[in-house]
Design a protein around this motif. Structure first.
Motif, mmCIF file in Angstrom:
data_model
loop_
_atom_site.group_PDB
_atom_site.id
_atom_site.type_symbol
_atom_site.label_atom_id
_atom_site.label_comp_id
_atom_site.label_asym_id
_atom_site.label_seq_id
_atom_site.Cartn_x
_atom_site.Cartn_y
_atom_site.Cartn_z
ATOM 1 N N ASN A 103 21.588 9.972 -30.470
ATOM 2 C CA ASN A 103 21.418 8.708 -29.842
ATOM 3 C C ASN A 103 20.562 8.565 -28.748
ATOM 4 O O ASN A 103 20.391 7.823 -27.971
ATOM 5 N N HIS A 104 19.592 9.689 -28.443
ATOM 6 C CA HIS A 104 18.947 9.987 -27.277
ATOM 7 C C HIS A 104 17.471 9.691 -27.583
ATOM 8 O O HIS A 104 16.684 10.074 -26.624
ATOM 9 N N LEU A 106 14.557 7.254 -28.757
ATOM 10 C CA LEU A 106 14.219 5.442 -29.157
ATOM 11 C C LEU A 106 13.399 5.506 -30.535
ATOM 12 O O LEU A 106 12.508 6.280 -30.595
ATOM 13 N N GLY A 120 24.482 3.003 -32.063
ATOM 14 C CA GLY A 120 23.553 3.549 -31.309
ATOM 15 C C GLY A 120 22.619 4.547 -31.985
ATOM 16 O O GLY A 120 21.810 5.104 -31.142
ATOM 17 N N THR A 121 22.507 4.490 -33.313
ATOM 18 C CA THR A 121 21.720 5.325 -33.828
ATOM 19 C C THR A 121 20.825 4.634 -34.961
ATOM 20 O O THR A 121 20.867 3.611 -35.245
ATOM 21 N N ALA A 143 11.538 6.014 -20.597
ATOM 22 C CA ALA A 143 12.528 4.649 -20.172
ATOM 23 C C ALA A 143 11.809 3.946 -19.053
ATOM 24 O O ALA A 143 12.070 2.814 -19.039
ATOM 25 N N SER A 148 16.181 1.574 -22.764
ATOM 26 C CA SER A 148 17.279 2.369 -23.090
ATOM 27 C C SER A 148 17.085 3.557 -24.527
ATOM 28 O O SER A 148 16.237 2.751 -24.962
ATOM 29 N N ASP A 149 17.535 4.317 -24.354
ATOM 30 C CA ASP A 149 17.545 5.392 -25.446
ATOM 31 C C ASP A 149 16.639 6.446 -25.359
ATOM 32 O O ASP A 149 16.658 7.531 -26.058
ATOM 33 N N LYS A 442 20.914 5.829 -21.269
ATOM 34 C CA LYS A 442 21.093 5.419 -22.895
ATOM 35 C C LYS A 442 22.342 4.551 -22.486
ATOM 36 O O LYS A 442 23.394 4.732 -21.732
ATOM 37 N N THR A 445 27.344 1.838 -26.473
ATOM 38 C CA THR A 445 27.176 1.117 -27.494
ATOM 39 C C THR A 445 28.640 0.075 -27.519
ATOM 40 O O THR A 445 29.385 0.050 -26.747
ATOM 41 N N PRO A 461 25.972 3.653 -18.147
ATOM 42 C CA PRO A 461 24.899 4.275 -18.884
ATOM 43 C C PRO A 461 24.936 5.597 -18.812
ATOM 44 O O PRO A 461 25.202 6.107 -17.674
#
Length: 639
Positions: A103-104, A106, A120-121, A143, A148-149, A442, A445, A461
């Motif tokens: 989930n890191h 984007l 978050g994915t 970022a 985010s992500d 991130k 969620t 985060p």
């Protein structure tokens, strides 16, 4: 490939200037835009060779040569990316960029942020490759431009386009009852150019989950796990004046897939000799879409784009006694607004600036904690994020300087400030070296924060710092990129008991990822090739162990031979051993795919592929087996 590499070399030799236009300009201006123009790295168009971040562009031609069914299969060929599949196409998959969590990274489609706000994915295995025009991958923290992500990087998908009156149709068959078809058509006139895409695909699948014989509670569903999906998209632009235009993109994808239930029903746990009836869901439907409308104003030095967008990520599970009408549905809806500008102060200096706003809301139709009174769902089901960013790019002789900063205000969570700083220098003979440093984050969620009975609204985060050295060399017939990086991630969210002994998510973990990505591509005589090498060391700082499903060494080699009207290709992949849940070892493996195509005439092409040609039995996720040797054939007609 020869034309692409030569064009990149000429641009790199002649100039270091990158004319700043809007980040979607490749979509709006020309379907046949230069294949080496990158828009994702800086939210402005620039030659990919001159971008100071590690990047890769996958064109439609390369996608067609791979003959794959899903986006996740395409990404397996990229240095620095590892894909773990829980079965075949249509099943869940996880993408790990540079060793960071799944989930890191984007995910953007046509500039629109997509994905589930509860998990978050984004399940890239469920996205068909038939409607993708190109993919841009930017590795490292972004970022400071995207929010985010974007800890491990950014992956952006662009929807297929045709010029007015042009189009294509295709039909394919394959193993496991695979059937697929697609059609695309460009229409409009000189000032209004649009493309309509439709596609459909189905497969009976194969048995994805292998039960653990040493676990009496592990369910055994030896059935085929098939899928079907349909997609439709519309994309294009209208040019009203020399400086004013409008862009439109919309995409809808519907899918239905089978999977094996995770647990047996509890009444049979007392006796493992019983046949456990399972009332747990083993089917899933999804209805995902995004739509975006943008107005563009552009002069010689200034570009402005204001856009509004909305997307939905919806999934519902049923089966094993749960009727489809009683399916457990979870839905994310995200409304978005962006204003992005680029200003070219001089030939040497340019700026990108803008603001983003989006509101995420989640909903469900079922009680998440049935043993508690009332309807239990997320404590909060909506949040807004607003942000401003600016980036400066300056050229001084052979030096290139980039500096970007962004401020995000996340409702109920707090503020995040991030930066990217890069210094590049062009050496003689088309060498480019850059030093990069950046931060990213991130956001937690909705499940992490507000799941009934276990959410932790005090979560912070997850945050990261990355330092990188990048080296790139362009020649007439080849291109090489080497990146060496070190990433520290703090405040990783993991489950742990709180002061009352209740398990819930908490910011307790730290991790380190350091490695090398090497990508080498080119052509020689009638051959073209790409070699992607990845070495990454990951460490969970709390245990000293490797992170799960992160092989240290990955190799992917693509080799194509052009002979008259034939194309013969092979894809050879190696994945090193890795750890999975329970400290179980996943064995290393080699995979070989074989492809061929025949150009009957300028319009008609017949193609075929043998996947896993040597019938290797392997797993990239514990107990989820890959398919045996399988084949596919495809006929396409372009006009």
């Amino acid at each position: 490939m020869k034309k692409t590499l030569l064009a990149s070399s000429i641009i790199a030799t002649c100039t270091l200037n990158a004319h700043l236009v809007l980040a979607d300009e490749l979509i709006a201006d020309d379907v046949q835009a230069d294949e080496q123009m990158l828009v994702t790295a800086n939210r402005s168009q620039q030659d990919s060779f001159l971008a100071l971040s590690a990047n890769e562009i996958i064109t439609r031609e390369a996608i067609e040569q791979l003959q794959v069914t899903s986006v996740s299969d395409i990404l397996k060929t990229v240095a620095g990316i590892h894909v773990a599949n829980q079965g075949g196409a249509g099943q869940a998959s996880s993408v790990y960029t540079r060793g960071t969590n799944s989930n890191h990274t984007l995910i953007l489609i046509d500039g629109v942020r997509v994905g589930s706000a509860t998990l978050g994915t984004v399940n890239l295995s469920a996205i068909s490759a038939q409607q993708i025009e190109r993919i841009e991958i930017v590795k490292g923290p972004r970022a400071a431009l995207w929010g985010s992500d974007a800890i491990g990087g950014v992956i952006q998908l662009f929807t297929k386009q045709h010029n007015q009156g042009e189009g294509s149709v295709s039909f394919g068959l394959g193993s496991n009852g695979l059937m697929q078809g697609s059609a695309s058509m460009g229409f409009g006139n000189e000032n209004h150019r649009y493309t309509l895409n439709v596609s459909s695909e189905k497969s009976d699948g194969f048995n994805a989950y292998v039960s653990d014989p040493d676990n009496p509670y592990d369910i055994n569903e030896p059935d085929d796990d098939g899928y079907k999906r349909q997609s439709v998209s519309l994309i294009g632009n209208s040019q009203f004046t020399d400086s004013v235009s409008m862009k439109l993109v919309g995409r809808f994808e519907e899918s239905n897939s089978d999977y094996d239930a995770s647990y047996p029903d509890s009444p049979c746990w007392d006796d493992y000799t019983k046949v456990c009836p399972s009332f747990y869901a083993n089917k899933q439907t999804a209805e995902n879409y995004h739509v975006k409308v943008a107005g563009v104003y552009q002069t010689e030095k200034l570009s402005l784009e204001a856009s509004i967008a909305k997307n939905q990520d919806q999934g519902a599970t049923y089966g094993n006694g749960i009727l489809k009408g009683d399916a457990d549905e979870i839905k994310t809806e995200r409304e978005q607004f962006s204003l992005v500008g680029n200003y070219q102060l001089s030939e040497q200096t340019g700026f990108a600036f803008g603001t983003d706003w989006y509101e995420e809301s989640v909903s469900t139709n079922t009680d998440k904690v049935s043993w508690q009174p009332g309807f239990q769902a997320w404590e909060l089901d909506k949040r807004a994020v607003s942000a401003v960013f600016v980036q400066a790019r300056h050229q001084a002789n052979q030096f290139i300087f980039e500096l970007a900063g962004r401020y995000d205000d996340i409702e109920k969570i707090g503020n995040e400030s991030n930066y990217n700083a890069s210094i590049g220098y062009q050496l003689p003979k088309n060498w480019l070296i850059s030093l990069n440093s950046g931060t990213a984050f991130k956001a937690p969620t909705f499940n992490d924060l507000y799941w009934p009975g276990s959410g932790n609204p005090d979560l912070r985060p997850e945050s990261s710092t990355t330092n990188e050295v990048l080296l790139r060399k362009s020649a007439e017939n080849s291109l090489i990129e080497i990146s060496i990086y070190d990433t520290e991630v703090e405040d990783l969210i993991a489950w742990s008991p709180n002061e009352f002994g209740q398990w819930q998510p908490a910011n307790i973990n730290k991790a380190n990822m350091k490695g090398v990505d090497i990508n080498y591509s080119g052509d020689y005589l009638d051959f073209d090739y790409q070699i992607a090498l990845t070495y990454v060391e990951t460490e969970d700082k709390s245990t000293g162990e490797d992170l799960l499903r992160r092989p240290k060494f990955n190799v992917n080699m693509v080799l194509n031979y052009h002979w008259q009207d034939w194309l013969f290709g092979t894809v050879v992949s190696y994945r090193d051993e890795a750890k999975d849940s329970g400290n179980v070892d996943l064995d290393d493996y080699w995979i070989v795919d074989l492809t061929t195509s025949y150009q009957v005439n300028d319009a008609l092409t017949i193609a075929g592929k043998i996947s896993n040609a040597f019938d290797k039995n392997y797993q990239s996720a514990l107990n989820y087996q890959a398919d045996d040797t399988n084949y596919s054939v495809n006929v396409s007609y372009s006009f």
